[in-house]
Design a protein around this motif. Structure first.
Motif, PDB file in Angstrom:
ATOM      1  N   SER A 144       0.878  -1.167   0.000  1.00 22.87           N
ATOM      2  CA  SER A 144       0.000   0.000   0.000  1.00 22.87           C
ATOM      3  C   SER A 144       0.909   1.209   0.000  1.00 22.87           C
ATOM      4  O   SER A 144       1.964   1.192   0.626  1.00 22.87           O
ATOM      5  CB  SER A 144      -0.856   0.024   1.264  1.00 22.87           C
ATOM      6  N   HIS A 145       0.516   2.264  -0.701  1.00 24.92           N
ATOM      7  CA  HIS A 145       1.368   3.433  -0.841  1.00 24.92           C
ATOM      8  C   HIS A 145       0.708   4.670  -0.259  1.00 24.92           C
ATOM      9  O   HIS A 145      -0.515   4.764  -0.199  1.00 24.92           O
ATOM     10  CB  HIS A 145       1.680   3.680  -2.320  1.00 24.92           C
ATOM     11  N   TYR A 146       1.534   5.647   0.141  1.00 24.62           N
ATOM     12  CA  TYR A 146       1.050   6.943   0.601  1.00 24.62           C
ATOM     13  C   TYR A 146       0.919   7.880  -0.594  1.00 24.62           C
ATOM     14  O   TYR A 146       1.783   7.899  -1.472  1.00 24.62           O
ATOM     15  CB  TYR A 146       2.015   7.577   1.596  1.00 24.62           C
ATOM     16  N   ALA A 147      -0.155   8.664  -0.606  1.00 25.75           N
ATOM     17  CA  ALA A 147      -0.376   9.659  -1.655  1.00 25.75           C
ATOM     18  C   ALA A 147      -1.181  10.806  -1.059  1.00 25.75           C
ATOM     19  O   ALA A 147      -1.747  10.689   0.032  1.00 25.75           O
ATOM     20  CB  ALA A 147      -1.136   9.045  -2.823  1.00 25.75           C
ATOM     21  N   ARG A 148      -1.226  11.917  -1.777  1.00 24.57           N
ATOM     22  CA  ARG A 148      -2.006  13.067  -1.316  1.00 24.57           C
ATOM     23  C   ARG A 148      -3.487  12.718  -1.297  1.00 24.57           C
ATOM     24  O   ARG A 148      -3.998  12.085  -2.219  1.00 24.57           O
ATOM     25  CB  ARG A 148      -1.812  14.259  -2.242  1.00 24.57           C
ATOM     26  N   LYS A 149      -4.160  13.178  -0.269  1.00 31.10           N
ATOM     27  CA  LYS A 149      -5.587  12.902  -0.126  1.00 31.10           C
ATOM     28  C   LYS A 149      -6.378  13.438  -1.319  1.00 31.10           C
ATOM     29  O   LYS A 149      -7.283  12.777  -1.818  1.00 31.10           O
ATOM     30  CB  LYS A 149      -6.106  13.514   1.173  1.00 31.10           C
ATOM     31  N   THR A 150      -6.025  14.633  -1.792  1.00 29.36           N
ATOM     32  CA  THR A 150      -6.744  15.206  -2.926  1.00 29.36           C
ATOM     33  C   THR A 150      -6.559  14.364  -4.186  1.00 29.36           C
ATOM     34  O   THR A 150      -7.480  14.238  -4.987  1.00 29.36           O
ATOM     35  CB  THR A 150      -6.297  16.660  -3.194  1.00 29.36           C
ATOM     36  N   ASP A 151      -5.366  13.792  -4.348  1.00 33.06           N
ATOM     37  CA  ASP A 151      -5.123  12.919  -5.505  1.00 33.06           C
ATOM     38  C   ASP A 151      -5.951  11.639  -5.409  1.00 33.06           C
ATOM     39  O   ASP A 151      -6.482  11.150  -6.402  1.00 33.06           O
ATOM     40  CB  ASP A 151      -3.640  12.553  -5.624  1.00 33.06           C
ATOM     41  N   GLU A 181      -8.828  11.253  -3.816  1.00 35.53           N
ATOM     42  CA  GLU A 181     -10.227  11.601  -4.091  1.00 35.53           C
ATOM     43  C   GLU A 181     -10.456  11.815  -5.585  1.00 35.53           C
ATOM     44  O   GLU A 181     -11.452  11.362  -6.142  1.00 35.53           O
ATOM     45  CB  GLU A 181     -10.615  12.853  -3.300  1.00 35.53           C
ATOM     46  N   ARG A 182      -9.530  12.508  -6.228  1.00 34.31           N
ATOM     47  CA  ARG A 182      -9.654  12.755  -7.670  1.00 34.31           C
ATOM     48  C   ARG A 182      -9.661  11.445  -8.447  1.00 34.31           C
ATOM     49  O   ARG A 182     -10.456  11.260  -9.376  1.00 34.31           O
ATOM     50  CB  ARG A 182      -8.502  13.643  -8.136  1.00 34.31           C
ATOM     51  N   SER A 183      -8.808  10.520  -8.049  1.00 34.26           N
ATOM     52  CA  SER A 183      -8.753   9.228  -8.724  1.00 34.26           C
ATOM     53  C   SER A 183     -10.057   8.462  -8.559  1.00 34.26           C
ATOM     54  O   SER A 183     -10.531   7.816  -9.494  1.00 34.26           O
ATOM     55  CB  SER A 183      -7.587   8.397  -8.188  1.00 34.26           C
ATOM     56  N   MET A 184     -10.628   8.536  -7.380  1.00 34.05           N
ATOM     57  CA  MET A 184     -11.888   7.835  -7.119  1.00 34.05           C
ATOM     58  C   MET A 184     -13.027   8.372  -7.996  1.00 34.05           C
ATOM     59  O   MET A 184     -13.840   7.610  -8.488  1.00 34.05           O
ATOM     60  CB  MET A 184     -12.282   7.964  -5.647  1.00 34.05           C
ATOM     61  N   ASP A 203      -4.854   7.963 -12.882  1.00 33.91           N
ATOM     62  CA  ASP A 203      -3.718   7.448 -12.121  1.00 33.91           C
ATOM     63  C   ASP A 203      -3.211   8.524 -11.168  1.00 33.91           C
ATOM     64  O   ASP A 203      -3.319   9.719 -11.451  1.00 33.91           O
ATOM     65  CB  ASP A 203      -2.575   7.050 -13.050  1.00 33.91           C
ATOM     66  N   ILE A 204      -2.650   8.094 -10.035  1.00 29.45           N
ATOM     67  CA  ILE A 204      -2.041   9.016  -9.082  1.00 29.45           C
ATOM     68  C   ILE A 204      -0.617   8.566  -8.820  1.00 29.45           C
ATOM     69  O   ILE A 204      -0.228   7.450  -9.164  1.00 29.45           O
ATOM     70  CB  ILE A 204      -2.849   9.109  -7.776  1.00 29.45           C
ATOM     71  N   THR A 205       0.159   9.441  -8.188  1.00 30.22           N
ATOM     72  CA  THR A 205       1.550   9.148  -7.888  1.00 30.22           C
ATOM     73  C   THR A 205       1.757   9.109  -6.385  1.00 30.22           C
ATOM     74  O   THR A 205       1.395  10.056  -5.675  1.00 30.22           O
ATOM     75  CB  THR A 205       2.476  10.212  -8.509  1.00 30.22           C
ATOM     76  N   TRP A 227      -0.302   4.583 -10.154  1.00 30.80           N
ATOM     77  CA  TRP A 227      -1.327   3.558 -10.246  1.00 30.80           C
ATOM     78  C   TRP A 227      -2.702   4.169 -10.069  1.00 30.80           C
ATOM     79  O   TRP A 227      -2.847   5.333  -9.748  1.00 30.80           O
ATOM     80  CB  TRP A 227      -1.078   2.468  -9.205  1.00 30.80           C
ATOM     81  N   ARG A 228      -3.716   3.361 -10.285  1.00 32.05           N
ATOM     82  CA  ARG A 228      -5.109   3.750 -10.079  1.00 32.05           C
ATOM     83  C   ARG A 228      -5.637   2.927  -8.910  1.00 32.05           C
ATOM     84  O   ARG A 228      -5.747   1.703  -9.002  1.00 32.05           O
ATOM     85  CB  ARG A 228      -5.913   3.474 -11.342  1.00 32.05           C
ATOM     86  N   PRO A 229      -5.954   3.548  -7.770  1.00 31.45           N
ATOM     87  CA  PRO A 229      -6.424   2.802  -6.597  1.00 31.45           C
ATOM     88  C   PRO A 229      -7.641   1.947  -6.921  1.00 31.45           C
ATOM     89  O   PRO A 229      -8.566   2.403  -7.576  1.00 31.45           O
ATOM     90  CB  PRO A 229      -6.797   3.897  -5.599  1.00 31.45           C
ATOM     91  N   SER A 230      -7.601   0.688  -6.440  1.00 37.18           N
ATOM     92  CA  SER A 230      -8.757  -0.178  -6.666  1.00 37.18           C
ATOM     93  C   SER A 230      -8.866  -1.316  -5.663  1.00 37.18           C
ATOM     94  O   SER A 230      -9.915  -1.905  -5.536  1.00 37.18           O
ATOM     95  CB  SER A 230      -8.706  -0.769  -8.080  1.00 37.18           C
ATOM     96  N   ARG A 231      -7.794  -1.658  -4.969  1.00 43.08           N
ATOM     97  CA  ARG A 231      -7.841  -2.788  -4.043  1.00 43.08           C
ATOM     98  C   ARG A 231      -7.912  -2.322  -2.595  1.00 43.08           C
ATOM     99  O   ARG A 231      -7.673  -1.169  -2.292  1.00 43.08           O
ATOM    100  CB  ARG A 231      -6.587  -3.668  -4.221  1.00 43.08           C
TER     101      ARG A 231
END
Length: 76
Positions: free
Chosen positions: A26-33, A35-38, A43-45, A52-56
């Protein structure tokens, strides 16, 4: 730049797949990123550079040690 302690899951196939163990974390990313991905499906960094694109379910994977080190370094 605001970072949160939110861990994010990742998809097994991404547009930026690279071989390695980072798909097992599992990776850390900005909360806004996150939410935007959802909402937009983009994809987020992560802090470590993984894209990647969060899905799991992120709770089923250990935290990426590189993301964790970077995040903890930012707290100082």
């Amino acid at each position: 730049m605001t970072l949160t302690d939110d861990r994010v899951d990742e998809k097994t196939t991404t547009a930026h797949d690279e071989p390695g163990d980072h798909d097992l974390f599992s990776h850390y990313a900005r909360k806004t990123d996150i939410e935007r991905s959802m909402f937009e499906g983009v994809d987020i960094t992560a802090l470590c550079g993984k894209q990647w694109r969060p899905s799991r379910d992120f709770t089923k994977f250990p935290v990426c040690p590189t993301c964790k080190d970077i995040y903890e370094g930012m707290q100082d």
